[in-house]
Design a protein around this motif. Sequence first.
Motif: not given
Length: 367
Positions: A186-190, A351-353, A359-364
């Motif tokens: 998830x870090x690497x995707x972002x 991002x906040x609004x 997006x990441x496949x690993x995003x919770x």
Amino acid sequence: MAVKPFKLAVAGLSALGLAALAACGDAPSDSNGGDNADASFKACMVTDSGGIDDKSFNESAWAGMEAVSDANKDIDVSYKESSNTDDYDPNLQASVDDGCDFIVGVGGLMSANVTTAALANEGVGFAIVDGSPSDAEGAPVDTSNVYSIQFDTAQSAYLAGYIAAAQTQTGTVATWGGMQIPPVTIFMDGFAEGIAKHNEDKGTDVKLLGWDEAAQTGTFLNSFEDAAAGKSTSDTFINQGADILFPVAGPAGIGALTAAEEAGDAVNAIWVDTDGFESTDYGSKLITSAEKGLAQAVQDAVQAAYDGDAGNGTYVGTLENGGVGIAPFHDFDAAVSDETKAEVEALTQQIIDGTLVVESPASPVAP
């Protein structure tokens, strides 16, 4: 830009102030209680590999445990260290046998182990950091007593990637992970998406080594402890032209910092999980850090369990609630332009609004 304080999504629970991390020294593998040993509520933690002083997620989680014990004298805290995955089950069972009222398992690799322990001990509360209730194959499992603590670190890593693309002098940066698991990728995707955003908006052509987001393939050590392998991997990327390193590997990431230090002024890094300027000895090499507010989340989860409000809920840290963020630039404050700072602030707000979705496949999934 610092991580803001945040609250768990638990009715009636106010965020407690984060206490300073006490010096751990040469910590034993089993800490049998702190200053509140006669307290009525026992909160226990089982570490992932890497140790209680890993400069990363274990250390941050323990800081949260100590903070809640300092703030509430009815809560006593202790931990058991896992040197590898084989220690998860015995450490969780030993915590149950010790009469712990709430047990925090640190690390997504422990999700199935915590789930199994929770199903067998429904009178005990549990929490999983960087994971959710699941079986050994990763399939979701319904539980009534497992609280999930997760972080959408793709958001903070996106900002880190944008900053790396703005600061590179060679046009090449690199990332690598400890293991190919969701809390790492998830870090690497972002990070990859942040670089792509800079390339799109600024007309640059910054290249990322170590991770192909589309293919979901990249460089991994299969270890969170092997700092020597982290250094050799980083040396390889430096030799390929990378001048900013983004290790996502807990204590093994120290290898990237030693490689950057040996490379001199030409190579720097960005840390993850904690503010590496504060938590490591390599602050002079760190442009910033993609943080997650793990200490505060654990602190709030234990307090919620004490109050009877934890249950089987889910907390997801985001930029919006302050659960993830970018650390201050510290020694690099003058090196990062006002233009880049303003762009990062604007991206944060987007991002906040919701006008910018990372997006990441690993995003919770937020509750």
